[in-house]
Design a protein around this motif. Structure first.
Motif, PDB file in Angstrom:
ATOM      1  N   ARG A  86      -4.245   4.505  -6.131  1.00 52.43           N
ATOM      2  CA  ARG A  86      -5.122   3.553  -6.487  1.00 52.43           C
ATOM      3  C   ARG A  86      -4.620   2.412  -6.908  1.00 52.43           C
ATOM      4  O   ARG A  86      -3.397   2.393  -7.482  1.00 52.43           O
ATOM      5  N   GLY A  87      -5.103   1.226  -6.533  1.00 56.12           N
ATOM      6  CA  GLY A  87      -4.736  -0.110  -6.821  1.00 56.12           C
ATOM      7  C   GLY A  87      -3.552  -0.646  -5.826  1.00 56.12           C
ATOM      8  O   GLY A  87      -3.212  -1.926  -5.994  1.00 56.12           O
ATOM      9  N   THR A  88      -3.155   0.088  -5.022  1.00 56.46           N
ATOM     10  CA  THR A  88      -2.000  -0.435  -3.880  1.00 56.46           C
ATOM     11  C   THR A  88      -2.790  -1.198  -2.884  1.00 56.46           C
ATOM     12  O   THR A  88      -1.888  -1.915  -2.024  1.00 56.46           O
ATOM     13  N   ARG A 147       0.764  -1.126  -0.014  1.00 54.07           N
ATOM     14  CA  ARG A 147      -0.087  -0.102  -0.139  1.00 54.07           C
ATOM     15  C   ARG A 147       0.857   1.301  -0.085  1.00 54.07           C
ATOM     16  O   ARG A 147       1.779   1.237   0.699  1.00 54.07           O
ATOM     17  N   LEU A 161      -5.354   9.551  -9.209  1.00 57.98           N
ATOM     18  CA  LEU A 161      -4.784   8.375  -9.035  1.00 57.98           C
ATOM     19  C   LEU A 161      -4.613   8.021  -7.717  1.00 57.98           C
ATOM     20  O   LEU A 161      -4.195   7.030  -7.304  1.00 57.98           O
ATOM     21  N   ALA A 162      -5.609   8.634  -6.735  1.00 60.11           N
ATOM     22  CA  ALA A 162      -5.316   8.358  -5.422  1.00 60.11           C
ATOM     23  C   ALA A 162      -6.852   8.371  -4.837  1.00 60.11           C
ATOM     24  O   ALA A 162      -7.814   8.989  -5.448  1.00 60.11           O
ATOM     25  N   LEU A 163      -6.844   7.756  -3.562  1.00 57.04           N
ATOM     26  CA  LEU A 163      -8.182   7.752  -3.089  1.00 57.04           C
ATOM     27  C   LEU A 163      -7.984   8.412  -1.724  1.00 57.04           C
ATOM     28  O   LEU A 163      -6.948   8.255  -1.133  1.00 57.04           O
ATOM     29  N   CYS A 171       0.069  -0.404  -8.348  1.00 55.62           N
ATOM     30  CA  CYS A 171      -0.212   0.823  -8.374  1.00 55.62           C
ATOM     31  C   CYS A 171      -0.951   1.228 -10.098  1.00 55.62           C
ATOM     32  O   CYS A 171      -0.228   0.787 -10.788  1.00 55.62           O
ATOM     33  N   ALA A 172      -1.864   2.026  -9.956  1.00 57.05           N
ATOM     34  CA  ALA A 172      -2.604   2.529 -11.182  1.00 57.05           C
ATOM     35  C   ALA A 172      -1.710   3.234 -11.940  1.00 57.05           C
ATOM     36  O   ALA A 172      -1.973   3.266 -13.106  1.00 57.05           O
ATOM     37  N   HIS A 187      -5.219  -3.497  -3.254  1.00 52.99           N
ATOM     38  CA  HIS A 187      -5.966  -4.732  -3.820  1.00 52.99           C
ATOM     39  C   HIS A 187      -5.281  -5.906  -3.250  1.00 52.99           C
ATOM     40  O   HIS A 187      -4.199  -6.148  -2.700  1.00 52.99           O
ATOM     41  N   ARG A 191      -4.009   7.410  -0.501  1.00 49.99           N
ATOM     42  CA  ARG A 191      -3.505   6.147  -0.898  1.00 49.99           C
ATOM     43  C   ARG A 191      -3.812   6.019  -2.568  1.00 49.99           C
ATOM     44  O   ARG A 191      -4.651   6.365  -3.221  1.00 49.99           O
TER      45      ARG A 191
END
Ligand code: SF4
Ligand code: SF4
Length: 113
Positions: free
Chosen positions: A46-48, A15, A34-36, A55-56, A50, A44
């Protein structure tokens, strides 16, 4: 050339959380798309988070040829991971890659050093 350009494992292993003040919408450089937002202080990539993180912003194939789509604007944690360090070795092991000899501070997939 950095081993990171043919690796990318750490961009698909952990993450990546950072201060919301690094987001472009808060005066920083990381593209907010690209972040939440996690809360009032942290974001964070995105994608990290999952089950199989990636990473997106990561492009290419891990262990072959990769790039960071936001290399110049990547957040702090991406600057701090040490190429050849413990976290690097763990990330590479997750992707079936052997550890590197300890070298220097790296910058993830986009590192061109
Ligand atoms: S720091 Fe290590 S795990 Fe991350 S891209 Fe570079 S060689 Fe791969
Ligand atoms: S270096 Fe780039 S691709 Fe890797 S985790 Fe950071 S932003 Fe994502």
């Amino acid at each position: 050339m950095s081993a990171c350009r043919s690796c990318g494992a750490c961009c698909a292993a952990y993450r990546v959380d950072f201060s919301i003040h690094e987001l472009d919408e808060h005066g920083g450089h990381v593209p907010a798309g690209l972040a939440l937002a996690l809360n009032d202080t942290l974001a964070r990539l995105r994608g990290t988070d999952h089950a199989q993180p990636r990473c997106a912003a990561l492009t290419g194939r891990i262990g072959e040829a990769v790039g960071c789509g936001i290399y110049e604007w990547r957040p702090g944690p991406c600057h701090e991971l040490e190429e050849g360090g413990d976290a690097c070795a763990r990330a590479r092991a997750r992707h079936g890659l052997p550890p590197l000899p300890a070298r220097r501070l790296a910058s993830g997939a986009g590192s061109a050093a």
